[in-house]
Design a protein around this motif. Structure first.
Motif, PDB file in Angstrom:
ATOM      1  N   GLY A   1     -24.644  -3.432   5.759  1.00 11.18           N
ATOM      2  CA  GLY A   1     -23.800  -3.418   6.945  1.00 11.18           C
ATOM      3  C   GLY A   1     -24.246  -2.488   8.049  1.00 11.18           C
ATOM      4  O   GLY A   1     -23.676  -2.487   9.135  1.00 11.18           O
ATOM      5  N   GLY A   2     -25.276  -1.695   7.774  1.00 11.04           N
ATOM      6  CA  GLY A   2     -25.776  -0.821   8.820  1.00 11.04           C
ATOM      7  C   GLY A   2     -26.482  -1.611   9.914  1.00 11.04           C
ATOM      8  O   GLY A   2     -26.713  -2.815   9.789  1.00 11.04           O
ATOM      9  N   GLY A   3     -26.792  -0.921  11.003  1.00 12.52           N
ATOM     10  CA  GLY A   3     -27.484  -1.572  12.101  1.00 12.52           C
ATOM     11  C   GLY A   3     -27.425  -0.726  13.343  1.00 12.52           C
ATOM     12  O   GLY A   3     -27.077   0.461  13.296  1.00 12.52           O
ATOM     13  N   SER A   4     -27.782  -1.343  14.457  1.00 10.34           N
ATOM     14  CA  SER A   4     -27.765  -0.669  15.748  1.00 10.34           C
ATOM     15  C   SER A   4     -26.605  -1.188  16.572  1.00 10.34           C
ATOM     16  O   SER A   4     -26.366  -2.398  16.621  1.00 10.34           O
ATOM     17  N   VAL A   5     -25.907  -0.277  17.213  1.00 11.79           N
ATOM     18  CA  VAL A   5     -24.746  -0.651  18.005  1.00 11.79           C
ATOM     19  C   VAL A   5     -24.641   0.305  19.182  1.00 11.79           C
ATOM     20  O   VAL A   5     -25.104   1.447  19.112  1.00 11.79           O
ATOM     21  N   GLN A   6     -24.034  -0.153  20.252  1.00 13.47           N
ATOM     22  CA  GLN A   6     -23.826   0.709  21.411  1.00 13.47           C
ATOM     23  C   GLN A   6     -22.599   1.582  21.190  1.00 13.47           C
ATOM     24  O   GLN A   6     -21.690   1.235  20.428  1.00 13.47           O
TER      25      GLN A   6
ATOM     26  N   GLY B   1     -26.089   5.417  -3.811  1.00 15.28           N
ATOM     27  CA  GLY B   1     -26.859   4.285  -3.335  1.00 15.28           C
ATOM     28  C   GLY B   1     -28.096   4.744  -2.577  1.00 15.28           C
ATOM     29  O   GLY B   1     -28.326   5.950  -2.414  1.00 15.28           O
ATOM     30  N   GLN B   2     -28.862   3.775  -2.111  1.00 18.74           N
ATOM     31  CA  GLN B   2     -30.113   4.060  -1.400  1.00 18.74           C
ATOM     32  C   GLN B   2     -29.905   4.326   0.078  1.00 18.74           C
ATOM     33  O   GLN B   2     -30.795   4.848   0.746  1.00 18.74           O
ATOM     34  N   GLY B   3     -28.752   3.946   0.597  1.00 17.41           N
ATOM     35  CA  GLY B   3     -28.436   4.227   1.988  1.00 17.41           C
ATOM     36  C   GLY B   3     -28.619   3.030   2.893  1.00 17.41           C
ATOM     37  O   GLY B   3     -29.402   2.113   2.616  1.00 17.41           O
ATOM     38  N   THR B   4     -27.891   3.053   3.994  1.00 17.26           N
ATOM     39  CA  THR B   4     -28.026   2.054   5.050  1.00 17.26           C
ATOM     40  C   THR B   4     -27.978   2.791   6.386  1.00 17.26           C
ATOM     41  O   THR B   4     -27.146   3.673   6.596  1.00 17.26           O
ATOM     42  N   GLN B   5     -28.885   2.441   7.273  1.00 13.07           N
ATOM     43  CA  GLN B   5     -29.047   3.173   8.535  1.00 13.07           C
ATOM     44  C   GLN B   5     -28.068   2.678   9.586  1.00 13.07           C
ATOM     45  O   GLN B   5     -27.916   1.467   9.794  1.00 13.07           O
ATOM     46  N   VAL B   6     -27.436   3.623  10.248  1.00 17.14           N
ATOM     47  CA  VAL B   6     -26.563   3.338  11.387  1.00 17.14           C
ATOM     48  C   VAL B   6     -27.129   4.065  12.596  1.00 17.14           C
ATOM     49  O   VAL B   6     -27.336   5.280  12.552  1.00 17.14           O
ATOM     50  N   THR B   7     -27.370   3.315  13.664  1.00 15.33           N
ATOM     51  CA  THR B   7     -27.903   3.895  14.895  1.00 15.33           C
ATOM     52  C   THR B   7     -26.987   3.516  16.047  1.00 15.33           C
ATOM     53  O   THR B   7     -26.746   2.330  16.286  1.00 15.33           O
ATOM     54  N   VAL B   8     -26.499   4.522  16.740  1.00 20.40           N
ATOM     55  CA  VAL B   8     -25.590   4.303  17.862  1.00 20.40           C
ATOM     56  C   VAL B   8     -26.279   4.778  19.126  1.00 20.40           C
ATOM     57  O   VAL B   8     -26.677   5.946  19.231  1.00 20.40           O
TER      58      VAL B   8
END
Length: 132
Positions: free
Chosen positions: A8-13, A123-130
């Motif tokens: 569910g991680g990802g890039s968002v404004q 867990g291994q992690g999921t990247q979130v970039t804002v």
């Protein structure tokens, strides 16, 4: 062997929302607590939210209170982190954690640091970039 899988991680404004999921694989016993942590580059891992169903206790870091919501679907063996009103300071790798010893009580945000070595599974992690 219990395995946690985040997604569910990802890039968002800035101002946007994301929902993280953590599936608990191969669990043959009930897990008493689930949590989310995050770690930004060159920073310590910090607790974000936790949910202990046995005690009915939910804890949030002050920095995310009112914006993030942790929830759990027992049938799907999944814990979620709904993140709203994201800002650049939320950028980090987000980790799911599971199962605390019964003797350990995570009852406030001040307990997140002491809980780090106590969680049984990560867990291994999921990247979130804002982006701002």
């Amino acid at each position: 062997q219990v395995r946690l899988e985040e997604s569910g991680g990802g890039s968002v404004q800035a101002g946007g929302s994301l929902r993280l999921s953590c599936v608990v694989h191969e669990s043959r016993f009930s897990i008493n607590c689930m949590g989310w942590y995050r770690q930004a580059p060159n920073k310590e891992r910090e607790g974000v939210a936790s949910l202990c169903t046995g005690r009915g206790v939910t804890v949030y870091a002050d920095s995310v209170k009112g914006r993030f919501t942790i929830s759990q679907d027992n049938d799907k063996k999944t814990v979620y982190l709904q993140m709203n009103s994201l800002n650049a300071e939320d950028t980090a790798m987000y980790y799911c954690a599971a199962d605390l010893p019964n003797r350990f009580s995570l009852s406030g945000p001040g307990d997140f640091v002491a809980a780090v070595p106590m969680w049984q599974y990560w867990g291994q992690g999921t990247q979130v970039t804002v982006s701002s």
